[in-house]
Design a protein around this motif. Structure first.
Motif, PDB file in Angstrom:
ATOM      1  N   GLY A  65      -0.586   5.011   5.393  1.00  0.00           N
ATOM      2  CA  GLY A  65      -0.654   5.635   4.079  1.00  0.00           C
ATOM      3  C   GLY A  65      -0.272   7.096   4.197  1.00  0.00           C
ATOM      4  N   ASP A  71      -4.025   8.417   0.095  1.00  0.00           N
ATOM      5  CA  ASP A  71      -4.243   6.985   0.279  1.00  0.00           C
ATOM      6  C   ASP A  71      -4.238   6.561   1.747  1.00  0.00           C
ATOM      7  N   ARG A  73      -5.613   5.057   5.192  1.00  0.00           N
ATOM      8  CA  ARG A  73      -6.497   3.932   5.488  1.00  0.00           C
ATOM      9  C   ARG A  73      -6.317   3.541   6.953  1.00  0.00           C
ATOM     10  N   PHE A  82     -11.226   4.206   4.337  1.00  0.00           N
ATOM     11  CA  PHE A  82     -10.178   4.485   3.368  1.00  0.00           C
ATOM     12  C   PHE A  82     -10.492   5.767   2.621  1.00  0.00           C
ATOM     13  N   GLN A  83      -9.446   6.349   2.069  1.00  0.00           N
ATOM     14  CA  GLN A  83      -9.572   7.576   1.300  1.00  0.00           C
ATOM     15  C   GLN A  83      -9.662   7.232  -0.177  1.00  0.00           C
ATOM     16  N   TYR A  84     -10.672   7.790  -0.852  1.00  0.00           N
ATOM     17  CA  TYR A  84     -10.856   7.542  -2.277  1.00  0.00           C
ATOM     18  C   TYR A  84     -11.272   8.842  -2.947  1.00  0.00           C
TER      19      TYR A  84
END
Length: 93
Positions: A65, A71, A73, A82-84
């Motif tokens: 990503g 984004d 991961r 993961f990035q959120y």
């Protein structure tokens, strides 16, 4: 590499490399022998959770990503990081 390869308590290995903005670690599971690169927020979260001793275990992919669009991961034997919304979170299998 900026460090020699370290043997982890369960036989896995890690080697630290330089990266323009963040450290990068090459991690190799003793079970699979497959190398995967971790860096940035994914690496920091994995270490904070206990690294190879965490419920996530070893990575089964390198980080993928794009950090610029938020984004990133990485998949692990026991889940993923993961990035959120700018934060890094873990999800478990």
């Amino acid at each position: 590499p900026v460090s020699s390869t370290k043997v982890l308590s369960d036989g896995g290995r890690s080697t630290q490399f330089t990266h323009p903005t963040v450290g990068t670690v090459l991690v190799v599971s003793s079970k699979t022998g497959n190398p995967h690169f971790l860096y940035g927020g994914v690496l920091q979260k994995w270490i904070a959770l206990g690294a190879n001793k965490s419920k996530l275990g070893y990575p089964i992919t390198s980080v993928y990503g794009s950090a610029s669009v938020g984004d990133q991961r990485c998949d692990f034997a026991g889940g993923c990081i993961f990035q959120y919304n700018g934060s890094f979170m873990a999800a478990y299998n």
